[in-house]
Write a protein that holds these residues in place. Structure first.
Motif, PDB file in Angstrom:
ATOM      1  N   LYS A 123       0.820  -1.221   0.000  1.00 56.63           N
ATOM      2  CA  LYS A 123       0.000   0.000   0.000  1.00 56.63           C
ATOM      3  C   LYS A 123       0.846   1.259   0.000  1.00 56.63           C
ATOM      4  O   LYS A 123       0.380   2.327  -0.422  1.00 56.63           O
ATOM      5  CB  LYS A 123      -0.941   0.010   1.205  1.00 56.63           C
ATOM      6  N   TRP A 166      -3.688  -6.491  -1.194  1.00 63.73           N
ATOM      7  CA  TRP A 166      -2.841  -5.432  -0.656  1.00 63.73           C
ATOM      8  C   TRP A 166      -2.168  -5.883   0.638  1.00 63.73           C
ATOM      9  O   TRP A 166      -2.724  -6.673   1.392  1.00 63.73           O
ATOM     10  CB  TRP A 166      -3.668  -4.185  -0.350  1.00 63.73           C
ATOM     11  N   ASP A 168      -0.501  -3.860   3.906  1.00 60.18           N
ATOM     12  CA  ASP A 168      -0.332  -2.539   4.525  1.00 60.18           C
ATOM     13  C   ASP A 168       1.043  -2.418   5.177  1.00 60.18           C
ATOM     14  O   ASP A 168       1.692  -3.407   5.492  1.00 60.18           O
ATOM     15  CB  ASP A 168      -1.423  -2.320   5.575  1.00 60.18           C
ATOM     16  N   LYS A 169       1.503  -1.182   5.331  1.00 65.50           N
ATOM     17  CA  LYS A 169       2.814  -0.879   5.888  1.00 65.50           C
ATOM     18  C   LYS A 169       3.894  -1.643   5.118  1.00 65.50           C
ATOM     19  O   LYS A 169       4.732  -2.341   5.683  1.00 65.50           O
ATOM     20  CB  LYS A 169       2.866  -1.205   7.383  1.00 65.50           C
TER      21      LYS A 169
END
Length: 269
Positions: A206, A230, A232-233
């Motif tokens: 992301k 996706w 995240d981070k």
């Protein structure tokens, strides 16, 4: 780049690669392709999370091909020769960054020899332009900052920096690197994507700053049989930053492919 692999390195007729074999019958063949500043060790975190597959990780000869000849098309020819030498039939290609671009071009040129694709942070549509030169190539702090754009967290240690600096300080290696960089920007694959009908898994960070999230959305829209997940981070190399999450997405995808293949065989019988 990024150190030596923890796995055994094999050599055959000039090709250098990792090979993690499976004792299981009918195990799927996977070929993992690293990016421009990548190397054999890039997939070590992922290899430690998955098993039961026949996996090859070739060292792509970015610095061995002259700057005048290197291109995605030329690397596709090399990859086809590698697959013939190692006798890898109908593999699933997993490519990160330039490796994804290479996998896409291979699927375009040899559609009958590709089972499926896994793309993560792939070039081929849009990517950050680092320019055609490295005017501050001796500035270690500047190069480190640029290299760290690959990751959400700082994963560039001193050993990795030594490897990176060795490349950018070498006139021949830097020339080859800049040549393939220019070619990845010039060789836009948008018009070819609708022709790539294999199943495609897209796994994207992301916070990818090099091939940002809108690039993943473009691939999803243009590829006929793609799915997008996706993390995240996460930046440009999800298989390095979040190997456990990446492995989960990958194994779910491979199970779907296996079940799909079994269903086709049943209908044929």
């Amino acid at each position: 780049m990024f150190g030596t692999s923890d796995f055994e390195v094999y050599e055959s007729n000039g090709y250098e690669y990792l090979h993690i074999s499976s004792d299981e019958q009918d195990s799927q063949n996977l070929v993992f392709l690293h990016g421009m500043f990548g190397g054999l060790s890039n997939y070590d975190p992922l290899l430690k999370e998955i098993q039961g597959y026949n996996i090859f990780v070739p060292k792509i000869p970015i610095y061995e091909i002259s700057a005048r000849k290197i291109s995605i098309n030329r690397l596709t020819e090399w990859l086809h020769s590698f697959c013939e030498e190692i006798k890898v039939e109908n593999p699933i290609f997993l490519g990160n960054s330039m490796g994804g671009h290479l996998a896409l071009d291979y699927a375009r040129q040899y559609p009958d020899n590709v089972s499926a694709l896994v793309l993560t942070g792939s070039s081929g549509l849009l990517e950050m332009d680092f320019g055609s030169t490295f005017p501050r190539r001796k500035d270690r702090n500047f190069i480190r900052k640029q290299a760290n754009l690959t990751f959400y967290e700082d994963l560039i240690d001193d050993a990795a920096m030594e490897e990176i600096m060795a490349v950018v300080k070498s006139p021949s290696k830097l020339t080859s690197l800049l040549a393939i960089t220019r070619d990845t920007h010039a060789y836009n694959m948008e018009k070819y994507l609708p022709q790539i009908t294999q199943d495609v898994l897209l796994v994207w960070g992301k916070q990818d700053e090099i091939t940002p999230p809108e690039v993943a959305d473009m691939f999803l829209e243009k590829l006929p049989n793609a799915e997008l997940h996706w993390i995240d981070k996460c930046g440009h190399a999800p298989m390095m930053e979040h190997p456990e999450k990446f492995a989960a997405f990958l194994e779910d995808f491979l199970i779907k492919l296996r079940n799909k293949s079994k269903s086709k065989k049943t209908k044929t019988l």
